[in-house]
Design a protein around this motif. Structure first.
Motif, PDB file in Angstrom:
ATOM      1  N   TRP A 172       0.811  -1.209   0.000  1.00 59.68           N
ATOM      2  CA  TRP A 172       0.000   0.000   0.000  1.00 59.68           C
ATOM      3  C   TRP A 172       0.853   1.273   0.000  1.00 59.68           C
ATOM      4  N   ILE A 173       2.153   1.144   0.222  1.00 59.47           N
ATOM      5  CA  ILE A 173       3.014   2.332   0.226  1.00 59.47           C
ATOM      6  C   ILE A 173       3.259   2.761  -1.212  1.00 59.47           C
ATOM      7  N   PRO A 174       2.818   3.953  -1.593  1.00 58.47           N
ATOM      8  CA  PRO A 174       2.992   4.388  -2.989  1.00 58.47           C
ATOM      9  C   PRO A 174       4.465   4.445  -3.388  1.00 58.47           C
ATOM     10  N   LYS A 175       4.716   4.171  -4.649  1.00 57.75           N
ATOM     11  CA  LYS A 175       6.090   4.194  -5.166  1.00 57.75           C
ATOM     12  C   LYS A 175       6.508   5.588  -5.625  1.00 57.75           C
ATOM     13  N   SER A 180       3.958   8.444   0.870  1.00 53.61           N
ATOM     14  CA  SER A 180       4.354   7.661   2.049  1.00 53.61           C
ATOM     15  C   SER A 180       3.128   6.947   2.611  1.00 53.61           C
ATOM     16  N   LEU A 181       3.358   6.186   3.661  1.00 54.16           N
ATOM     17  CA  LEU A 181       2.277   5.530   4.390  1.00 54.16           C
ATOM     18  C   LEU A 181       2.162   6.213   5.745  1.00 54.16           C
ATOM     19  N   TYR A 182       1.044   6.888   5.960  1.00 52.39           N
ATOM     20  CA  TYR A 182       0.829   7.570   7.239  1.00 52.39           C
ATOM     21  C   TYR A 182       0.337   6.552   8.258  1.00 52.39           C
ATOM     22  N   ILE A 183       0.930   6.554   9.437  1.00 47.46           N
ATOM     23  CA  ILE A 183       0.639   5.564  10.471  1.00 47.46           C
ATOM     24  C   ILE A 183       0.077   6.287  11.688  1.00 47.46           C
ATOM     25  N   CYS A 208      -3.348   2.489   9.138  1.00 51.03           N
ATOM     26  CA  CYS A 208      -2.383   3.039   8.185  1.00 51.03           C
ATOM     27  C   CYS A 208      -3.118   3.605   6.968  1.00 51.03           C
ATOM     28  N   SER A 209      -2.581   4.680   6.423  1.00 54.80           N
ATOM     29  CA  SER A 209      -3.221   5.357   5.299  1.00 54.80           C
ATOM     30  C   SER A 209      -2.185   5.826   4.291  1.00 54.80           C
ATOM     31  N   PRO A 210      -2.268   5.383   3.019  1.00 57.40           N
ATOM     32  CA  PRO A 210      -1.344   5.885   2.004  1.00 57.40           C
ATOM     33  C   PRO A 210      -1.650   7.350   1.692  1.00 57.40           C
TER      34      PRO A 210
END
Length: 421
Positions: A172-175, A180-183, A208-210
């Protein structure tokens, strides 16, 4: 950390096993034992070896990164750890993301017994996934929990569980660059009781949220409203802690600021109108002295100011530059750093005299947020900005900070979650 995965009842549910390093065993406290009597004198802490993983059998497809809006999209799984005053921290579970069942009289719903953190995981160019200074988030979360009588926990053990959650949902972490992946680690009081007291039950969880870049089209300086009608915090209060109760009271002043044509509140305090924070971010001001020295100023941690991770990072980078330990390209050499109080009168006088260099906010979401004007007592105080929206101090610090976050610049602030290619 060496952990053995073994099957548990259904194939979709797994438990972390018993093969642990000595360091891991120290993290999975089973309670405090009296060395003389052998009796249990403290409640069990978080036990990473008890982790159960229940896989989402209907995983979602991550949306295109270009459609992401901050805080609107969530990954397939979440981490939960229950606590009660009799048995301490219970079984950690990574399970499908979904709603909680809370009793209507749960203390969090009536007395705002909740603390939270904001962290980011980054995918580096070689595919390695890292966290940025997560130890500081764990320390601050425990301090916040202690302030409102919620249970504390072993931050190292909790962090290992967060890493495992990220590993499971790493796709789910964008390339794309800047993503980023917000936690969001959160702790809430869940005792079924209408009464103000330390809760006997609580729940620690992580979602977690991309997310994409805060400024997808480049930096845009924001206009602030110097708020004299309301305050964010007061001496002896809770301003220095990341509590849910600190945020809801700022929504209405934010609406008032927007109605006046400003993007955010600049929280002022006392009859002297001391600057404290910008919206939900820490604040920095840069002055130029008569002798040409550049002074980077931020309010001191006096009990009203949240000890932000980005705030600490900005100060550390600036001090290492000023001392010659780690000079940053394009950052002025004649830089001094001050943690001191600053009033709106000082800012206004510096703006009028040409001694104001820049003013910016700093926080996890935006990293650096430049400011171009402040509405104050019926007039606008104008703040210089560069061609790209940033200033001569914020730009080189932002470049170094983001480089360390993304792995472009090696740093011990970057904590590995998964290895790259």
């Amino acid at each position: 950390m060496s952990l053995l995965l073994r099957s548990m009842r259904p194939a979709s549910q797994l438990r972390w096993g018993a093969v642990l390093t000595s360091a891991s065993r120290r993290l999975m406290s089973q309670g405090t034992i009296d060395p003389m009597t052998g009796e249990l004198t403290g409640l069990p802490d978080i036990n990473i070896s008890a982790l159960e993983v229940i896989r989402n059998t209907k995983p979602a497809t991550p949306p295109p990164s270009s459609t992401l809006k901050f805080g609107h999209t969530f990954t397939d799984h979440m981490l939960t750890i229950p606590w009660n005053a009799i048995s301490g921290w219970g079984t950690p579970q990574i399970k499908p993301y979904g709603p909680f069942a809370l009793d209507p009289c749960s203390t969090v719903l009536h007395y705002a017994q909740t603390v939270f953190e904001g962290m980011k995981a980054y995918r580096q160019e070689d595919g390695k996934v890292t966290l940025f200074r997560p130890d500081m988030n764990m320390k601050r979360m425990n301090n916040s929990a202690r302030r409102i009588a919620l249970p504390t926990f072993n931050g190292d053990a909790f962090l290992e569980l967060i890493k495992e959650l990220i590993r499971i949902d790493k796709h789910w972490i964008p390339k794309e660059s800047g993503h980023s992946l917000y936690i969001r680690p959160t702790l809430i009081g869940t005792q079924k009781y209408i009464g103000v007291s330390p809760p006997t039950e609580a729940l620690l969880f992580v979602i977690c949220s991309p997310v994409g870049p805060y400024y997808p089209d480049g930096f845009k300086p924001v206009a602030l409203y110097g708020t004299t009608e309301y305050i964010r915090a007061a001496p002896g209060g809770t301003g220095a802690f990341k509590l849910g109760v600190n945020y809801a009271p700022g929504v209405m002043p934010q609406k008032d600021a927007a109605a006046k044509g400003y993007v955010q509140n600049l929280w002022l305090h006392g009859p002297e109108h001391y600057l404290t924070e910008v919206g939900t971010m820490n604040m920095f001001v840069v002055f130029k002295k008569d002798n040409g020295v550049i002074e980077l100023v931020t309010p001191p941690l006096d009990g009203m100011i949240l000890p932000g991770v980005t705030r600490d990072s900005v100060l550390s980078l600036a001090r290492d530059h000023a001392s010659g330990k780690n000079p940053l390209p394009n950052l002025p050499d004649n830089l001094i750093i001050s943690e001191r109080s600053v009033t709106m009168k000082e800012v206004k006088d510096a703006s009028e005299s040409g001694h104001l260099v820049e003013l910016f906010g700093a926080g996890t979401a935006a990293v650096i947020s430049p400011v171009d004007r402040i509405g104050y007592l019926g007039e606008d105080v104008h703040i210089p900005t560069g061609k790209d929206g940033m200033g001569p101090v914020s730009r080189p610090i932002w470049t170094e900070l983001v480089g360390r976050q993304t792995g472009a610049i090696p740093s011990d602030w970057s904590v590995e979650v998964t290895k790259g290619l």
